[in-house]
Structures are given as C-alpha cells and as structure tokens.
Design a protein around this motif. Structure first.
Motif, PDB file in Angstrom:
ATOM      1  N   LEU A   1      54.538  55.613  33.038  1.00 27.54           N
ATOM      2  CA  LEU A   1      55.518  55.288  34.077  1.00 27.54           C
ATOM      3  C   LEU A   1      56.150  56.538  34.662  1.00 27.54           C
ATOM      4  O   LEU A   1      56.319  56.646  35.881  1.00 27.54           O
ATOM      5  CB  LEU A   1      56.618  54.390  33.512  1.00 27.54           C
ATOM      6  CG  LEU A   1      56.344  52.897  33.501  1.00 27.54           C
ATOM      7  CD1 LEU A   1      57.437  52.168  32.744  1.00 27.54           C
ATOM      8  CD2 LEU A   1      56.223  52.359  34.903  1.00 27.54           C
ATOM      9  N   ILE A   2      56.515  57.472  33.810  1.00 31.66           N
ATOM     10  CA  ILE A   2      57.159  58.701  34.295  1.00 31.66           C
ATOM     11  C   ILE A   2      56.263  59.404  35.301  1.00 31.66           C
ATOM     12  O   ILE A   2      56.715  59.865  36.344  1.00 31.66           O
ATOM     13  CB  ILE A   2      57.522  59.647  33.135  1.00 31.66           C
ATOM     14  CG1 ILE A   2      58.721  59.106  32.362  1.00 31.66           C
ATOM     15  CG2 ILE A   2      57.828  61.052  33.646  1.00 31.66           C
ATOM     16  CD1 ILE A   2      59.076  59.918  31.127  1.00 31.66           C
ATOM     17  N   SER A   3      54.985  59.478  35.006  1.00 34.78           N
ATOM     18  CA  SER A   3      54.090  60.203  35.907  1.00 34.78           C
ATOM     19  C   SER A   3      53.700  59.388  37.134  1.00 34.78           C
ATOM     20  O   SER A   3      53.365  59.958  38.170  1.00 34.78           O
ATOM     21  CB  SER A   3      52.832  60.643  35.154  1.00 34.78           C
ATOM     22  OG  SER A   3      52.123  59.519  34.689  1.00 34.78           O
ATOM     23  N   ARG A   4      53.760  58.061  37.053  1.00 29.34           N
ATOM     24  CA  ARG A   4      53.323  57.224  38.173  1.00 29.34           C
ATOM     25  C   ARG A   4      54.413  56.978  39.204  1.00 29.34           C
ATOM     26  O   ARG A   4      54.146  57.002  40.403  1.00 29.34           O
ATOM     27  CB  ARG A   4      52.830  55.876  37.638  1.00 29.34           C
ATOM     28  CG  ARG A   4      52.369  54.925  38.731  1.00 29.34           C
ATOM     29  CD  ARG A   4      51.790  53.648  38.181  1.00 29.34           C
ATOM     30  NE  ARG A   4      52.683  52.842  37.392  1.00 29.34           N
ATOM     31  CZ  ARG A   4      53.603  52.006  37.886  1.00 29.34           C
ATOM     32  NH1 ARG A   4      53.780  51.909  39.182  1.00 29.34           N
ATOM     33  NH2 ARG A   4      54.348  51.280  37.075  1.00 29.34           N
TER      34      ARG A   4
ATOM     35  N   ALA B   1      52.890  46.727  37.003  1.00 29.45           N
ATOM     36  CA  ALA B   1      53.132  46.207  38.345  1.00 29.45           C
ATOM     37  C   ALA B   1      54.432  46.715  38.971  1.00 29.45           C
ATOM     38  O   ALA B   1      54.709  46.428  40.133  1.00 29.45           O
ATOM     39  CB  ALA B   1      53.151  44.679  38.309  1.00 29.45           C
ATOM     40  N   CYS B   2      55.216  47.472  38.227  1.00 26.88           N
ATOM     41  CA  CYS B   2      56.508  47.948  38.730  1.00 26.88           C
ATOM     42  C   CYS B   2      56.328  48.889  39.916  1.00 26.88           C
ATOM     43  O   CYS B   2      55.519  49.809  39.866  1.00 26.88           O
ATOM     44  CB  CYS B   2      57.269  48.714  37.643  1.00 26.88           C
ATOM     45  SG  CYS B   2      57.995  47.690  36.373  1.00 26.88           S
ATOM     46  N   ALA B   3      57.126  48.651  40.939  1.00 26.86           N
ATOM     47  CA  ALA B   3      57.224  49.606  42.041  1.00 26.86           C
ATOM     48  C   ALA B   3      58.100  50.770  41.575  1.00 26.86           C
ATOM     49  O   ALA B   3      58.656  50.744  40.475  1.00 26.86           O
ATOM     50  CB  ALA B   3      57.828  48.924  43.267  1.00 26.86           C
ATOM     51  N   ASP B   4      58.248  51.788  42.409  1.00 29.85           N
ATOM     52  CA  ASP B   4      58.947  53.011  42.001  1.00 29.85           C
ATOM     53  C   ASP B   4      60.356  52.771  41.474  1.00 29.85           C
ATOM     54  O   ASP B   4      60.695  53.245  40.381  1.00 29.85           O
ATOM     55  CB  ASP B   4      58.997  54.006  43.166  1.00 29.85           C
ATOM     56  CG  ASP B   4      57.643  54.638  43.437  1.00 29.85           C
ATOM     57  OD1 ASP B   4      56.761  54.586  42.554  1.00 29.85           O
ATOM     58  OD2 ASP B   4      57.471  55.182  44.540  1.00 29.85           O
ATOM     59  N   GLU B   5      61.198  52.069  42.217  1.00 26.89           N
ATOM     60  CA  GLU B   5      62.588  51.897  41.778  1.00 26.89           C
ATOM     61  C   GLU B   5      62.675  51.132  40.462  1.00 26.89           C
ATOM     62  O   GLU B   5      63.398  51.526  39.542  1.00 26.89           O
ATOM     63  CB  GLU B   5      63.401  51.174  42.859  1.00 26.89           C
ATOM     64  CG  GLU B   5      64.876  51.091  42.530  1.00 26.89           C
ATOM     65  CD  GLU B   5      65.693  50.457  43.643  1.00 26.89           C
ATOM     66  OE1 GLU B   5      66.897  50.266  43.407  1.00 26.89           O
ATOM     67  OE2 GLU B   5      65.155  50.163  44.729  1.00 26.89           O
ATOM     68  N   GLU B   6      61.910  50.061  40.344  1.00 28.82           N
ATOM     69  CA  GLU B   6      61.914  49.282  39.108  1.00 28.82           C
ATOM     70  C   GLU B   6      61.270  50.075  37.972  1.00 28.82           C
ATOM     71  O   GLU B   6      61.710  50.009  36.825  1.00 28.82           O
ATOM     72  CB  GLU B   6      61.186  47.962  39.324  1.00 28.82           C
ATOM     73  CG  GLU B   6      61.330  47.004  38.168  1.00 28.82           C
ATOM     74  CD  GLU B   6      60.711  45.649  38.452  1.00 28.82           C
ATOM     75  OE1 GLU B   6      61.212  44.672  37.892  1.00 28.82           O
ATOM     76  OE2 GLU B   6      59.726  45.570  39.224  1.00 28.82           O
ATOM     77  N   GLY B   7      60.254  50.849  38.275  1.00 30.63           N
ATOM     78  CA  GLY B   7      59.604  51.681  37.264  1.00 30.63           C
ATOM     79  C   GLY B   7      60.539  52.742  36.703  1.00 30.63           C
ATOM     80  O   GLY B   7      60.557  52.999  35.504  1.00 30.63           O
ATOM     81  N   ARG B   8      61.326  53.360  37.595  1.00 30.15           N
ATOM     82  CA  ARG B   8      62.301  54.351  37.125  1.00 30.15           C
ATOM     83  C   ARG B   8      63.339  53.680  36.226  1.00 30.15           C
ATOM     84  O   ARG B   8      63.711  54.215  35.173  1.00 30.15           O
ATOM     85  CB  ARG B   8      62.970  55.056  38.304  1.00 30.15           C
ATOM     86  CG  ARG B   8      62.030  55.938  39.094  1.00 30.15           C
ATOM     87  CD  ARG B   8      62.732  56.815  40.115  1.00 30.15           C
ATOM     88  NE  ARG B   8      63.724  56.143  40.924  1.00 30.15           N
ATOM     89  CZ  ARG B   8      63.485  55.564  42.111  1.00 30.15           C
ATOM     90  NH1 ARG B   8      62.263  55.585  42.616  1.00 30.15           N
ATOM     91  NH2 ARG B   8      64.465  55.000  42.788  1.00 30.15           N
TER      92      ARG B   8
END
Length: 137
Positions: free
Chosen positions: A103-106, A69-76
């Motif tokens: 996560l890296i690719s998404r 469910a992480c958006a980009d900033e939280e995923g990074r």
C-alpha cells in the motif's frame, strides 16, 4: 472494541491527532475486519480451531481484497490504520507489514502530516521493539 482502543491509543494531544482520527474513521471497515480477525485468532486457541482457522483465512482474504481495491486516499488511511493497530496492545501477533508495504508504495499523494504519523509510529515501534520481543521495526 478495537476501534475505541485504537482511538484512545492514537490520541497524543498533538497536532497529528486529527490525522490519526480521520484515518481511523475513513477505514472503519478495516478496523471492523481487524477486530473480527483478532477474535478469530483467539478462537484458534480453543476447541473451535479448524472452523476458526477457515474463518480467519476468509477474513484475511476479504482484508486483502479490500486493500487491493483502495484508491489513494483510502489506501493512505488504511496504511495509517494498520500502523496504529500493529502491536498497539504490546503483542507481537498483529503486525501488518505484508499489508502495509504494498500500500505504501502503491498509493500516491501522501501529505506531510500523514508521513509524520507514519514516521512517529515507526519510531515508537522501533523503541518498543528494541526492548521487547516485537519483530516489526
């Protein structure tokens, strides 16, 4: 506490300290879940094996769900946190490649500093794993 250990481990007195620290702060929830997972794993070795195993599976499902469910900033930030947590204490039990790879690719919007943190950590792992039994590299 795992958070304090990761902060201490990731402090290198270089220009990327703020990036590493911000990532750990941004996903403090993930550090707390990793701490719970590590505690549950240690119980696997004891007499509470079945109960700990079920609890560990629930914790892993919670981690997987929150990461999905992480958006980009939280995923990074989560990727950086997982990379900092992997093998930080010279164990090979806590490698998070199955969580890191998707996560890296998404996620999008990687900054040059975030990429530098990832490459630095990957290089550290490669060096460490070349001389130990660590399987992540």
């Amino acid at each position: 506490m795992l958070y304090d250990a990761l902060v201490a481990e990731s402090c290198r007195n270089d220009s990327l300290d703020d990036v590493r620290s911000a990532a750990l702060d941004r996903v403090r929830w993930l550090v707390d879940l990793l701490e719970r997972q590590r505690t549950e794993f240690r119980r696997y070795m004891g007499h509470e094996y079945r109960r700990s195993r079920a609890t560990g599976a629930a914790t892993q499902a919670e981690i997987d769900g929150r990461l999905a469910a992480c958006a980009d900033e939280e995923g990074r930030a989560a990727v950086l946190c997982l990379m900092l947590a992997a093998c930080f204490d010279n164990t090979s039990f806590w490698e998070y490649d199955s969580e890191i790879e998707p996560l890296i690719s998404r996620v999008r919007g990687w900054t040059p500093d975030e990429v530098a943190v990832m490459l630095t950590r990957a290089t550290e792992h490669a060096r460490r794993c070349a001389t130990s039994t660590c399987s992540w590299a």
